[in-house]
Design a protein around this motif. Structure first.
Motif, PDB file in Angstrom:
ATOM      1  N   LEU A   6       0.858  -1.193   0.000  1.00  0.00           N
ATOM      2  CA  LEU A   6       0.000   0.000   0.000  1.00  0.00           C
ATOM      3  C   LEU A   6       0.890   1.237   0.000  1.00  0.00           C
ATOM      4  CD1 LEU A   6      -3.099   0.561   0.181  1.00  0.00           C
ATOM      5  CD2 LEU A   6      -2.752   0.897   2.644  1.00  0.00           C
ATOM      6  N   HIS A   7       0.707   2.107  -0.987  1.00  0.00           N
ATOM      7  CA  HIS A   7       1.560   3.283  -1.108  1.00  0.00           C
ATOM      8  C   HIS A   7       0.730   4.513  -1.434  1.00  0.00           C
ATOM      9  CE1 HIS A   7       1.299   3.230  -5.542  1.00  0.00           C
ATOM     10  NE2 HIS A   7       1.422   1.907  -5.444  1.00  0.00           N
ATOM     11  N   ASP A   8       1.377   5.656  -1.502  1.00  0.00           N
ATOM     12  CA  ASP A   8       0.677   6.920  -1.756  1.00  0.00           C
ATOM     13  C   ASP A   8       0.105   6.966  -3.164  1.00  0.00           C
ATOM     14  OD1 ASP A   8       1.755   7.540   0.693  1.00  0.00           O
ATOM     15  OD2 ASP A   8       2.927   9.256   0.010  1.00  0.00           O
ATOM     16  N   LEU A   9      -1.064   7.550  -3.268  1.00  0.00           N
ATOM     17  CA  LEU A   9      -1.581   7.978  -4.556  1.00  0.00           C
ATOM     18  C   LEU A   9      -1.123   9.414  -4.730  1.00  0.00           C
ATOM     19  CD1 LEU A   9      -3.415   7.620  -7.071  1.00  0.00           C
ATOM     20  CD2 LEU A   9      -5.309   8.474  -5.658  1.00  0.00           C
ATOM     21  N   LEU A  10      -0.244   9.650  -5.678  1.00  0.00           N
ATOM     22  CA  LEU A  10       0.295  10.994  -5.850  1.00  0.00           C
ATOM     23  C   LEU A  10      -0.815  11.970  -6.220  1.00  0.00           C
ATOM     24  CD1 LEU A  10       3.694  10.420  -7.665  1.00  0.00           C
ATOM     25  CD2 LEU A  10       3.176  10.430  -5.230  1.00  0.00           C
ATOM     26  N   PRO A  11      -0.727  13.206  -5.735  1.00  0.00           N
ATOM     27  CA  PRO A  11      -1.788  14.191  -5.983  1.00  0.00           C
ATOM     28  C   PRO A  11      -2.157  14.350  -7.452  1.00  0.00           C
ATOM     29  CG  PRO A  11      -0.222  15.032  -4.382  1.00  0.00           C
ATOM     30  CD  PRO A  11       0.344  13.744  -4.883  1.00  0.00           C
ATOM     31  N   SER A  12      -1.148  14.235  -8.344  1.00  0.00           N
ATOM     32  CA  SER A  12      -1.414  14.409  -9.771  1.00  0.00           C
ATOM     33  C   SER A  12      -1.404  13.082 -10.515  1.00  0.00           C
ATOM     34  CB  SER A  12      -0.375  15.359 -10.387  1.00  0.00           C
ATOM     35  OG  SER A  12      -0.413  16.612  -9.754  1.00  0.00           O
ATOM     36  N   GLY A  13      -1.355  11.990  -9.767  1.00  0.00           N
ATOM     37  CA  GLY A  13      -1.332  10.683 -10.400  1.00  0.00           C
ATOM     38  C   GLY A  13       0.071  10.134 -10.476  1.00  0.00           C
ATOM     39  N   PRO A  14       0.230   8.818 -10.330  1.00  0.00           N
ATOM     40  CA  PRO A  14       1.556   8.196 -10.375  1.00  0.00           C
ATOM     41  C   PRO A  14       2.290   8.521 -11.665  1.00  0.00           C
ATOM     42  CG  PRO A  14      -0.117   6.633  -9.621  1.00  0.00           C
ATOM     43  CD  PRO A  14      -0.852   7.848 -10.102  1.00  0.00           C
ATOM     44  N   GLY A  15       3.547   8.880 -11.520  1.00  0.00           N
ATOM     45  CA  GLY A  15       4.379   9.139 -12.676  1.00  0.00           C
ATOM     46  C   GLY A  15       4.251  10.528 -13.246  1.00  0.00           C
ATOM     47  N   PHE A  69       1.836  -4.462   3.394  1.00  0.00           N
ATOM     48  CA  PHE A  69       3.082  -3.744   3.641  1.00  0.00           C
ATOM     49  C   PHE A  69       2.761  -2.272   3.467  1.00  0.00           C
ATOM     50  CE2 PHE A  69       7.678  -4.862   3.949  1.00  0.00           C
ATOM     51  CZ  PHE A  69       8.147  -3.586   4.172  1.00  0.00           C
ATOM     52  N   ASN A  70       2.603  -1.569   4.590  1.00  0.00           N
ATOM     53  CA  ASN A  70       2.130  -0.191   4.552  1.00  0.00           C
ATOM     54  C   ASN A  70       3.274   0.793   4.333  1.00  0.00           C
ATOM     55  OD1 ASN A  70       0.629   2.191   4.862  1.00  0.00           O
ATOM     56  ND2 ASN A  70       0.968   2.181   7.075  1.00  0.00           N
ATOM     57  N   LEU A  71       3.264   1.460   3.183  1.00  0.00           N
ATOM     58  CA  LEU A  71       4.269   2.464   2.853  1.00  0.00           C
ATOM     59  C   LEU A  71       3.666   3.862   2.737  1.00  0.00           C
ATOM     60  CD1 LEU A  71       6.311   0.538   0.114  1.00  0.00           C
ATOM     61  CD2 LEU A  71       6.967   0.944   2.493  1.00  0.00           C
ATOM     62  N   VAL A  72       2.417   4.029   3.137  1.00  0.00           N
ATOM     63  CA  VAL A  72       1.733   5.310   2.967  1.00  0.00           C
ATOM     64  C   VAL A  72       2.371   6.380   3.851  1.00  0.00           C
ATOM     65  CG1 VAL A  72      -0.441   6.547   3.277  1.00  0.00           C
ATOM     66  CG2 VAL A  72      -0.436   4.243   2.275  1.00  0.00           C
ATOM     67  N   GLU A  73       2.778   7.476   3.221  1.00  0.00           N
ATOM     68  CA  GLU A  73       3.396   8.608   3.920  1.00  0.00           C
ATOM     69  C   GLU A  73       2.517   9.854   3.904  1.00  0.00           C
ATOM     70  OE1 GLU A  73       8.084   7.564   3.083  1.00  0.00           O
ATOM     71  OE2 GLU A  73       7.026   8.864   1.688  1.00  0.00           O
ATOM     72  N   SER A  74       1.544   9.869   3.029  1.00  0.00           N
ATOM     73  CA  SER A  74       0.598  10.989   2.965  1.00  0.00           C
ATOM     74  C   SER A  74      -0.683  10.479   2.336  1.00  0.00           C
ATOM     75  CB  SER A  74       1.166  12.152   2.155  1.00  0.00           C
ATOM     76  OG  SER A  74       1.288  11.789   0.787  1.00  0.00           O
ATOM     77  N   CYS A  75      -1.747  11.210   2.571  1.00  0.00           N
ATOM     78  CA  CYS A  75      -3.040  10.848   1.995  1.00  0.00           C
ATOM     79  C   CYS A  75      -3.664  12.115   1.440  1.00  0.00           C
ATOM     80  CB  CYS A  75      -3.933  10.229   3.074  1.00  0.00           C
ATOM     81  SG  CYS A  75      -5.385   9.390   2.421  1.00  0.00           S
ATOM     82  N   GLY A  76      -4.023  12.080   0.170  1.00  0.00           N
ATOM     83  CA  GLY A  76      -4.516  13.298  -0.462  1.00  0.00           C
ATOM     84  C   GLY A  76      -3.466  14.384  -0.502  1.00  0.00           C
ATOM     85  N   GLY A  77      -2.193  13.988  -0.524  1.00  0.00           N
ATOM     86  CA  GLY A  77      -1.104  14.952  -0.550  1.00  0.00           C
ATOM     87  C   GLY A  77      -0.791  15.574   0.798  1.00  0.00           C
ATOM     88  N   GLN A  78      -1.395  15.093   1.872  1.00  0.00           N
ATOM     89  CA  GLN A  78      -1.183  15.671   3.193  1.00  0.00           C
ATOM     90  C   GLN A  78      -0.550  14.654   4.137  1.00  0.00           C
ATOM     91  OE1 GLN A  78      -4.191  18.356   4.844  1.00  0.00           O
ATOM     92  NE2 GLN A  78      -5.490  17.893   3.078  1.00  0.00           N
TER      93      GLN A  78
END
Length: 335
Positions: A6-15, A69-78
């Motif tokens: 599980l990782h961040d969904l980038l604010p503007s989309g992955p990549g 495997f939790n890698l989330v560092e932000s949610c919704g860019g926050q």
């Protein structure tokens, strides 16, 4: 075993090219961890987490993994919403790696961290907020480092982060200006002029293991150039600071007592913030050899070139072994 990364969904989309380097690094971690898990024989799935928690919850319910495997560092860019990931996984009853929702929630707020350190008697530099300064009757002066309250990865820490303050009014005005200019909430922390260390901890056989401490060196810095590990030093590969702030694990006998003390403080933080799995504690040491905790990081960066992996390598753990250790800790000590 089926492991969901599980990782961040980038604010503007992955990549997307608009994402910052610190945001893109989350995907670097996800790819590296996924590759290590596959090498260890696990089936790997990857899921980005944004603010649509229902969609992720439904996906996990429909095909539950054996471990997340939790890698989330932000949610919704926050960054202050990173705790939503472990909170969701705990609510679903899914085992997860690393720290649970409580330490992630607390550590996202640097002021809360400072207050808990103060109550526990863990040395940390004094600090001021704009709100506190409006009530402060005494004058305030000295050298401060101005930091965002809710950001991590040195976001908001630039070359002008360290300031000389002559009055309470001056500091209050500065904090208000920084907030107006950036939209971020800032506080001022007494700047510890001296050495910088970080200490990684890894849960092994149900107990935290303090890995070898690392010192950040500030090589070739000009007189007056602030020796801090700011955003450029961490993320801008073309900057002077990035190429002149290596870490070292080599220390002389004269540092034996200091190393013992910073290990003890790191362990105290692990207990105080109820951490598990893996964590990192950052410290500064003044000219008198006194260490101060400046940041507490549950679930720190686990990229192959990050401090955690480097510290693990010092005790004979390659990257795959490190990832396997994090997985074992999660299975032996489920949330």
């Amino acid at each position: 075993m089926i492991v969901e990364v599980l990782h961040d969904l980038l604010p503007s989309g992955p990549g997307n090219g608009d994402a910052r380097e610190d945001e893109l690094d989350n995907l670097v971690q996800a790819r590296a961890v996924g590759a290590a898990l596959r090498s260890l024989g696990h089936e790997v799935r990857e899921t980005p987490l944004g603010l649509d928690l229902d969609a992720v919850a439904e996906s996990l319910r429909s095909a539950p993994p054996d471990l997340v495997f939790n890698l989330v560092e932000s949610c919704g860019g926050q960054a202050r919403l990173a705790h939503l990931a472990p909170s969701l996984l705990e609510a679903l009853g899914l085992p997860l790696t690393g720290c649970g929702s409580y330490p992630v929630f607390v550590a996202a707020d640097k002021l809360r961290v400072k207050e808990l350190l103060r109550i526990a008697g863990v040395p940390s530099p004094p600090w001021y907020t704009a709100r506190r300064l409006t009530r402060e009757e005494r004058e305030v002066c000295g050298t401060f480092i101005v930091k965002p309250i809710y950001e991590h990865g040195s976001v908001g820490l630039n070359e002008d982060a360290v300031v000389e303050i002559r009055s309470r009014a001056e500091l209050l005005n500065l904090l208000r200006q920084r907030r107006k200019a950036s939209g971020l909430e800032y506080f001022a922390e007494g700047f510890v002029e001296g050495r910088e260390f970080n200490v990684a901890l890894l849960e092994t056989d149900g107990r935290p293991r303090v890995l070898p401490p690392a010192e950040i060196l500030f090589e070739g810095f000009a007189p007056g150039q602030q020796r801090i590990l700011g955003y450029e030093a961490k993320w801008d590969k073309d900057s002077f600071a990035y190429g002149h702030t290596p870490r070292t694990f080599e220390f002389g006998e004269g540092d034996a007592v200091l190393l013992r003390d910073i290990k003890s403080l790191a362990m105290a933080c692990w207990v105080l913030f109820e951490m598990r799995g893996y964590a990192r504690v950052d410290l500064r040491v003044d000219a008198g050899g006194r260490p101060f905790v400046i940041d507490v990081n549950p679930n720190p960066c686990i990229a192959p070139d990050a401090g955690l992996a480097a510290a693990a390598e010092r005790v004979g753990m390659d990257y795959e072994t490190l990832v396997g250790a994090v997985v074992r800790a999660a299975i032996q000590d489920p949330a």
